[in-house]
Design a protein around this motif. Sequence first.
Motif, PDB file in Angstrom:
ATOM      1  N   UNK A  70     -16.857 -17.002 -40.865  1.00  0.00           N
ATOM      2  CA  UNK A  70     -17.219 -18.443 -41.398  1.00  0.00           C
ATOM      3  C   UNK A  70     -16.218 -19.316 -41.374  1.00  0.00           C
ATOM      4  N   UNK A  71     -14.899 -18.858 -41.877  1.00  0.00           N
ATOM      5  CA  UNK A  71     -13.807 -20.109 -42.091  1.00  0.00           C
ATOM      6  C   UNK A  71     -13.558 -20.760 -40.509  1.00  0.00           C
ATOM      7  N   UNK A  72     -13.534 -19.895 -39.543  1.00  0.00           N
ATOM      8  CA  UNK A  72     -13.045 -20.421 -38.173  1.00  0.00           C
ATOM      9  C   UNK A  72     -14.233 -21.354 -37.885  1.00  0.00           C
ATOM     10  N   UNK A  73     -15.551 -20.972 -37.834  1.00  0.00           N
ATOM     11  CA  UNK A  73     -16.693 -21.859 -37.697  1.00  0.00           C
ATOM     12  C   UNK A  73     -16.760 -23.067 -38.256  1.00  0.00           C
ATOM     13  N   UNK A 128     -23.972 -19.740 -48.367  1.00  0.00           N
ATOM     14  CA  UNK A 128     -23.803 -18.347 -48.394  1.00  0.00           C
ATOM     15  C   UNK A 128     -22.525 -17.879 -48.872  1.00  0.00           C
ATOM     16  N   UNK A 129     -21.442 -18.793 -48.696  1.00  0.00           N
ATOM     17  CA  UNK A 129     -20.135 -18.261 -48.989  1.00  0.00           C
ATOM     18  C   UNK A 129     -19.872 -17.877 -50.256  1.00  0.00           C
ATOM     19  N   UNK A 130     -19.296 -16.687 -50.400  1.00  0.00           N
ATOM     20  CA  UNK A 130     -19.092 -15.948 -51.614  1.00  0.00           C
ATOM     21  C   UNK A 130     -17.974 -16.351 -52.417  1.00  0.00           C
ATOM     22  N   UNK A 131     -16.926 -16.805 -51.623  1.00  0.00           N
ATOM     23  CA  UNK A 131     -15.860 -16.903 -52.368  1.00  0.00           C
ATOM     24  C   UNK A 131     -15.524 -18.363 -53.281  1.00  0.00           C
ATOM     25  N   UNK A 132     -16.600 -19.108 -52.947  1.00  0.00           N
ATOM     26  CA  UNK A 132     -16.629 -20.332 -53.833  1.00  0.00           C
ATOM     27  C   UNK A 132     -17.912 -20.534 -54.133  1.00  0.00           C
ATOM     28  N   UNK A 133     -18.448 -21.571 -55.070  1.00  0.00           N
ATOM     29  CA  UNK A 133     -19.699 -22.083 -55.537  1.00  0.00           C
ATOM     30  C   UNK A 133     -19.613 -23.691 -55.273  1.00  0.00           C
ATOM     31  N   UNK A 134     -20.024 -24.359 -54.226  1.00  0.00           N
ATOM     32  CA  UNK A 134     -20.134 -25.528 -54.092  1.00  0.00           C
ATOM     33  C   UNK A 134     -21.472 -26.073 -53.683  1.00  0.00           C
ATOM     34  N   UNK A 135     -21.802 -27.318 -53.862  1.00  0.00           N
ATOM     35  CA  UNK A 135     -23.359 -27.804 -53.770  1.00  0.00           C
ATOM     36  C   UNK A 135     -23.161 -28.831 -52.829  1.00  0.00           C
ATOM     37  N   UNK A 136     -23.161 -28.510 -51.578  1.00  0.00           N
ATOM     38  CA  UNK A 136     -23.471 -29.396 -50.447  1.00  0.00           C
ATOM     39  C   UNK A 136     -24.598 -30.455 -50.647  1.00  0.00           C
ATOM     40  N   UNK A 170     -10.466 -22.814 -48.140  1.00  0.00           N
ATOM     41  CA  UNK A 170     -11.256 -21.924 -47.199  1.00  0.00           C
ATOM     42  C   UNK A 170     -11.107 -21.971 -45.614  1.00  0.00           C
ATOM     43  N   UNK A 171     -10.975 -23.231 -45.530  1.00  0.00           N
ATOM     44  CA  UNK A 171     -10.730 -23.526 -44.108  1.00  0.00           C
ATOM     45  C   UNK A 171      -9.249 -23.329 -43.480  1.00  0.00           C
ATOM     46  N   UNK A 213      -4.826 -29.295 -49.809  1.00  0.00           N
ATOM     47  CA  UNK A 213      -5.174 -29.021 -50.957  1.00  0.00           C
ATOM     48  C   UNK A 213      -4.369 -29.228 -52.107  1.00  0.00           C
ATOM     49  N   UNK A 214      -2.962 -28.940 -51.744  1.00  0.00           N
ATOM     50  CA  UNK A 214      -1.780 -29.142 -52.582  1.00  0.00           C
ATOM     51  C   UNK A 214      -1.775 -30.890 -52.804  1.00  0.00           C
ATOM     52  N   UNK A 215      -1.807 -31.564 -51.832  1.00  0.00           N
ATOM     53  CA  UNK A 215      -1.665 -33.095 -51.841  1.00  0.00           C
ATOM     54  C   UNK A 215      -2.882 -33.557 -52.733  1.00  0.00           C
TER      55      UNK A 215
END
Length: 305
Positions: free
Chosen positions: A121-124, A163-171, A196-197, A203-205
């Motif tokens: 998923x991250x690559x896609x 479906x990504x389990x490592x985070x909970x975001x609401x697109x 995730x990508x 992200x630090x920026x």
Amino acid sequence: MSFSSEVKRELTVIKTDSKESLLAECYGMLLFSSRFNSREIVFKTESCDCALRLEYLLDTLFSVSINKQSDKKTEAFKQSLYKISVQNADDCKRIYEMFGHTRRDVKLRINRANIDDENLYPSFLRGVFLSCGSVINPSKSYHLELFVAHKTLAENLIHLINEVEVFSINPRLAARKGGYIVYLKGNAEICDFLAYLGAGNSVMAIIEATAYKEMINKLNRRQNSELANIKKKADASAKQIIAIKKIIDKKGIDYLPSDLKPLALLRLDNPDMSLKELGENLQPKISRSGVNHRLDRIFKIADSI
């Protein structure tokens, strides 16, 4: 260079020896490109890094002949436009069918067979962002969006992200001229998605920009509060001076009782002093509440005249 360009540059240098990951990334870039069908594959971007990345993927995975074009910058359009297209129609068909699509497909869709492992998923999604994504400079606002030409494809993308389990975001989905946008609001969601990508530096920026804005907002709130307090004190001092001058003009300073006269004169000479400072400069000294009580008596005397 825009913040989006910096993010994409960071994503395009991610290295992997996994052919499955490269295929997933390439699939994301092609599926959400300008044109992807059995007869034609065209990818357009304002990012030179994205163009070079797709060129690398197509050469590594399919060994196809591609055509590269670049429109020079103009006064009206400050950004160059890069175009990568697969030259041979048979190669287009081979790539299209290899990813599980046929001419009978009525609408483009995400073929889950190409990303049957969640580790892909991250690559896609990285390929999707490189193809159609953008993110606003975090010093201005928090907004990330993916422009999708087809509604079904946009809805497929939202389902996949959910479906990504490592985070909970609401697109969210919104209509846009010429297509649809899948977008994220808020720095937390955007940071989770970019992390995730694989865009850790970006992200630090964002985190640093957020901390800086919070610090500036805190300083502004403090400054506004201090200005409000200064104005409040100035207004109170002005009212006290007006009352004292009224008494002096009408009755003379000796009209005031002996315990109020020193305070009245002190206030006239020191309009900027706080109540605490007034009390400390009287002989004998009195407390802030004592000064306030005496000023109330002065007001009453002025009102009675």
